[in-house]
Motif scaffolding. Structure first.
Motif, mmCIF file in Angstrom:
data_model
loop_
_atom_site.group_PDB
_atom_site.id
_atom_site.type_symbol
_atom_site.label_atom_id
_atom_site.label_comp_id
_atom_site.label_asym_id
_atom_site.label_seq_id
_atom_site.Cartn_x
_atom_site.Cartn_y
_atom_site.Cartn_z
ATOM 1 N N GLU A 28 32.791 32.425 32.351
ATOM 2 C CA GLU A 28 32.519 32.932 33.695
ATOM 3 C C GLU A 28 33.238 34.249 33.898
ATOM 4 O OE1 GLU A 28 33.829 29.630 35.965
ATOM 5 O OE2 GLU A 28 35.869 29.707 35.181
ATOM 6 N N ARG A 29 32.685 35.050 34.793
ATOM 7 C CA ARG A 29 33.307 36.316 35.141
ATOM 8 C C ARG A 29 34.056 36.155 36.446
ATOM 9 N NH1 ARG A 29 31.228 42.424 34.093
ATOM 10 N NH2 ARG A 29 33.048 43.468 34.981
ATOM 11 N N ASP A 30 35.300 36.595 36.451
ATOM 12 C CA ASP A 30 36.138 36.569 37.648
ATOM 13 C C ASP A 30 36.571 38.004 37.929
ATOM 14 O OD1 ASP A 30 37.788 35.855 39.760
ATOM 15 O OD2 ASP A 30 39.455 35.254 38.465
ATOM 16 N N ARG A 35 36.345 35.064 31.142
ATOM 17 C CA ARG A 35 37.204 34.038 30.541
ATOM 18 C C ARG A 35 36.371 32.844 30.106
ATOM 19 N NH1 ARG A 35 39.347 32.835 36.536
ATOM 20 N NH2 ARG A 35 37.759 31.309 37.165
ATOM 21 N N ALA A 62 45.922 35.861 38.741
ATOM 22 C CA ALA A 62 44.771 35.017 39.050
ATOM 23 C C ALA A 62 44.394 34.139 37.865
ATOM 24 C CB ALA A 62 43.589 35.889 39.466
ATOM 25 N N GLN A 63 44.469 34.685 36.650
ATOM 26 C CA GLN A 63 44.119 33.889 35.469
ATOM 27 C C GLN A 63 45.169 32.817 35.196
ATOM 28 O OE1 GLN A 63 41.010 34.282 34.601
ATOM 29 N NE2 GLN A 63 41.147 35.884 36.173
ATOM 30 N N HIS A 66 44.341 30.103 37.595
ATOM 31 C CA HIS A 66 43.139 29.353 37.216
ATOM 32 C C HIS A 66 43.433 28.344 36.118
ATOM 33 C CE1 HIS A 66 39.061 28.484 35.842
ATOM 34 N NE2 HIS A 66 39.481 28.784 34.618
#
Length: 259
Positions: A28-30, A35, A62-63, A66
């Motif tokens: 998915e793209r964040d 990632r 943010a990663q 997550h």
């Protein structure tokens, strides 16, 4: 080969346009990050980022958030051409730990697929079942040290659920597994990926690594992949260069463990 154009194509297909690499994984793209989140025995991490000095720290945080919520340690694959220029320092400051740098090398599959003569008593066997996967794990454990069972579980999952996206091979010397390697065949990509390539110590220097490269290159070409690429350690980089592989870029895995 136009290496600058190939690097751009590599980024577009295998990083920006990456597809899940096995059952139970999602890509998915964040925002400025792509990632993959997968099962505990799979690969979890950041495949691509397009960061600037203004948004890098927030994206890193943010990663971490997550993957902490998912209960997964993860890897940030940092390529030498990724920005900003101080991204490595920012990852270190956030608690990531770097592993050894690898060189991304690429060759046209047809150009490196010529058969290699094997030592007497050695045969190559395709891996299609649990026993074959067990031999791959055995070779990797002996060749690299550590526990390679997560690779075995992932390979079994791939062979069961998406057998057209993976291939593996074991070299048997009078019935004993002495070398093994894997091949990732991403759908819709010009690139196939070479992984593993481990040989137990008594059988090194006898051409098995070269034979496994050529064998997998032939499979890649037969599946319509124009190029084969490998994240090469310093030990395999000179061999690959002699076989005709060119250096595309370098990559360093930065790992983050979830406590």
């Amino acid at each position: 080969m136009d290496l600058a154009a190939l690097r751009t194509l590599h980024d577009q297909q295998l990083r920006l346009g990456a597809r899940p690499d096995g059952p139970g994984a999602r890509v998915e793209r964040d925002g400025p990050v792509v990632r993959q989140t997968g099962p505990a025995h799979g690969w979890n991490g950041v495949l691509w980022s397009g960061l600037t000095p203004d948004d890098a720290d927030a994206a890193i945080a943010a990663q971490i958030g997550h993957f902490r919520a998912a209960g997964r340690g993860f890897e940030w694959k940092l390529y030498s051409h990724d920005g900003p220029a101080d991204l490595a320092d920012r990852l270190l400051a956030a608690g990531f730990v770097p592993d050894a740098r690898e060189t991304v090398m690429v060759a046209e599959a047809a150009a490196v697929s010529a058969p290699v003569d094997l030592p007497e008593g050695v045969e190559l066997h395709p891996v299609t079942d649990e026993e074959g996967v067990r031999m791959v794990v055995e070779v990797h454990d002996r060749a690299f040290g550590g526990d390679s069972s997560p690779i075995g579980r992932r390979l079994l999952d791939q062979l069961a659920d998406a057998p057209d996206t993976v291939a593996a091979v074991v070299a048997l010397a009078h019935g004993e597994p002495v070398s093994a390697a894997r091949l990732e065949l991403p759908r819709g990509s010009d690139f196939a990926g070479l992984y593993g390539g481990g040989t137990v110590a008594p059988w090194r220097g006898k051409g098995l690594y070269r034979a496994l490269v050529a064998h997998r290159a032939r499979i890649a070409a037969a599946h319509g992949h124009r190029y084969v690429q490998v994240d090469a350690a310093d030990t395999s980089r000179p061999i690959l260069a002699r076989l005709g592989f060119a250096e595309l870029t370098t990559t360093t895995p930065y790992t983050y463990e979830i406590e």
